[in-house]
Design a protein around this motif. Structure first.
Motif, PDB file in Angstrom:
ATOM      1  N   UNK A   1       0.604  -1.613  -0.284  1.00  0.00           N
ATOM      2  CA  UNK A   1       0.519  -0.224  -0.273  1.00  0.00           C
ATOM      3  C   UNK A   1       1.201   0.869  -0.378  1.00  0.00           C
ATOM      4  N   UNK A   2       0.871   1.736  -0.606  1.00  0.00           N
ATOM      5  CA  UNK A   2       1.828   3.758  -0.216  1.00  0.00           C
ATOM      6  C   UNK A   2       1.752   4.172   0.804  1.00  0.00           C
ATOM      7  N   UNK A   3       2.958   5.354   0.278  1.00  0.00           N
ATOM      8  CA  UNK A   3       1.886   6.079   1.733  1.00  0.00           C
ATOM      9  C   UNK A   3       1.415   6.912   1.973  1.00  0.00           C
ATOM     10  N   UNK A   4       1.667   7.357   0.512  1.00  0.00           N
ATOM     11  CA  UNK A   4       0.135   7.908   0.149  1.00  0.00           C
ATOM     12  C   UNK A   4      -0.978   8.489   0.472  1.00  0.00           C
ATOM     13  N   UNK A   5      -1.339   6.827   1.343  1.00  0.00           N
ATOM     14  CA  UNK A   5      -3.122   6.890   1.380  1.00  0.00           C
ATOM     15  C   UNK A   5      -2.433   6.909   3.254  1.00  0.00           C
ATOM     16  N   UNK A   6      -1.771   7.078   3.914  1.00  0.00           N
ATOM     17  CA  UNK A   6      -1.393   7.217   5.044  1.00  0.00           C
ATOM     18  C   UNK A   6      -1.277   8.366   5.201  1.00  0.00           C
ATOM     19  N   UNK A   7      -0.796   9.119   4.199  1.00  0.00           N
ATOM     20  CA  UNK A   7      -0.932  11.309   4.421  1.00  0.00           C
ATOM     21  C   UNK A   7      -1.842  11.097   4.341  1.00  0.00           C
ATOM     22  N   UNK A   8      -2.631  10.961   3.373  1.00  0.00           N
ATOM     23  CA  UNK A   8      -3.983  11.238   3.293  1.00  0.00           C
ATOM     24  C   UNK A   8      -5.136  11.445   4.640  1.00  0.00           C
ATOM     25  N   UNK A   9      -5.010  10.124   4.583  1.00  0.00           N
ATOM     26  CA  UNK A   9      -5.933   9.468   6.062  1.00  0.00           C
ATOM     27  C   UNK A   9      -5.009  10.354   7.164  1.00  0.00           C
ATOM     28  N   UNK A  10      -3.871  10.794   7.831  1.00  0.00           N
ATOM     29  CA  UNK A  10      -3.265  11.355   8.853  1.00  0.00           C
ATOM     30  C   UNK A  10      -3.776  12.301   8.868  1.00  0.00           C
ATOM     31  N   UNK A  11      -3.605  12.860   7.525  1.00  0.00           N
ATOM     32  CA  UNK A  11      -4.079  14.714   7.315  1.00  0.00           C
ATOM     33  C   UNK A  11      -5.083  14.834   7.364  1.00  0.00           C
ATOM     34  N   UNK A  12      -6.710  13.588   7.167  1.00  0.00           N
ATOM     35  CA  UNK A  12      -7.785  13.697   6.801  1.00  0.00           C
ATOM     36  C   UNK A  12      -8.209  13.913   8.800  1.00  0.00           C
ATOM     37  N   UNK A  13      -7.081  12.980   9.615  1.00  0.00           N
ATOM     38  CA  UNK A  13      -7.757  12.560  11.215  1.00  0.00           C
ATOM     39  C   UNK A  13      -7.288  14.511  11.778  1.00  0.00           C
ATOM     40  N   UNK A  14      -5.953  14.800  11.098  1.00  0.00           N
ATOM     41  CA  UNK A  14      -5.929  15.556  11.765  1.00  0.00           C
ATOM     42  C   UNK A  14      -6.632  16.952  11.974  1.00  0.00           C
ATOM     43  N   UNK A  15      -7.747  17.316  10.812  1.00  0.00           N
ATOM     44  CA  UNK A  15      -8.251  18.132  10.559  1.00  0.00           C
ATOM     45  C   UNK A  15      -8.860  17.966  11.197  1.00  0.00           C
ATOM     46  N   UNK A  16      -9.938  16.431  11.020  1.00  0.00           N
ATOM     47  CA  UNK A  16     -11.091  16.605  11.619  1.00  0.00           C
ATOM     48  C   UNK A  16     -10.453  17.058  12.882  1.00  0.00           C
ATOM     49  N   UNK A  17      -9.684  16.422  14.122  1.00  0.00           N
ATOM     50  CA  UNK A  17      -9.192  17.077  15.206  1.00  0.00           C
ATOM     51  C   UNK A  17      -9.212  18.520  15.831  1.00  0.00           C
ATOM     52  N   UNK A  18      -8.537  19.339  14.565  1.00  0.00           N
ATOM     53  CA  UNK A  18      -8.060  20.459  14.841  1.00  0.00           C
ATOM     54  C   UNK A  18      -9.976  20.964  14.688  1.00  0.00           C
ATOM     55  N   UNK A  19     -11.048  20.177  13.932  1.00  0.00           N
ATOM     56  CA  UNK A  19     -11.901  21.149  13.945  1.00  0.00           C
ATOM     57  C   UNK A  19     -12.830  21.074  14.733  1.00  0.00           C
ATOM     58  N   UNK A  20     -12.575  20.216  15.199  1.00  0.00           N
ATOM     59  CA  UNK A  20     -13.221  19.616  16.747  1.00  0.00           C
ATOM     60  C   UNK A  20     -12.664  20.208  17.995  1.00  0.00           C
ATOM     61  N   UNK A  21     -11.936  20.542  18.312  1.00  0.00           N
ATOM     62  CA  UNK A  21     -10.741  21.665  18.764  1.00  0.00           C
ATOM     63  C   UNK A  21     -11.367  23.240  19.140  1.00  0.00           C
ATOM     64  N   UNK A  22     -11.565  23.746  17.481  1.00  0.00           N
ATOM     65  CA  UNK A  22     -11.619  24.849  17.662  1.00  0.00           C
ATOM     66  C   UNK A  22     -13.572  25.475  17.518  1.00  0.00           C
ATOM     67  N   UNK A  23     -13.960  24.450  17.383  1.00  0.00           N
ATOM     68  CA  UNK A  23     -15.751  24.075  17.009  1.00  0.00           C
ATOM     69  C   UNK A  23     -16.272  24.069  18.172  1.00  0.00           C
TER      70      UNK A  23
END
Length: 105
Positions: A1-23
């Motif tokens: 499995x390419x590393x790009x999939x893990x990078x995309x998933x990690x960025x998505x999870x991090x953005x969800x976390x940031x939105x949760x903290x801010x909202x």
């Protein structure tokens, strides 16, 4: 499995976390979002270590040890954070962080 999939998933999870903290205004949900961001970083560290091991540049244990250290620090942060939330709930009977401004007086 390419590393790009893990990078995309990690960025998505991090953005969800940031939105949760801010909202969100609930202290427990904010701590859960902080943990989500820490786990996103852990996933990214493991994915990059896998990429560097496959390239033959580092040994397999270096990033995994760092991830273990981050998990230990996150567990300590959760225990202290939950103790603060329990004390806040005992004083104000709410876990809404907007009420914390009243605790100054």
């Amino acid at each position: 499995m390419p590393v790009q999939y893990y990078i995309f998933l990690s960025i998505a999870l991090f953005c969800i976390g940031i939105m949760g903290v801010l909202m969100r205004r609930n202290a427990i949900i904010i701590f859960m979002c902080i943990e989500l961001m820490l786990n996103a970083v852990n996933l990214l560290l493991v994915a990059f270590s896998k990429m560097w091991v496959d390239a033959g540049r580092v040994d397999a244990a270096s990033a995994q040890l760092f991830v273990f250290f981050v998990m230990v620090v996150a567990a300590a942060e959760v225990s202290v954070g939950l103790a603060i939330i329990v004390m806040m709930y005992r004083n104000t009977h709410s876990v809404d962080i907007n009420i914390l401004s009243r605790l100054k007086n």
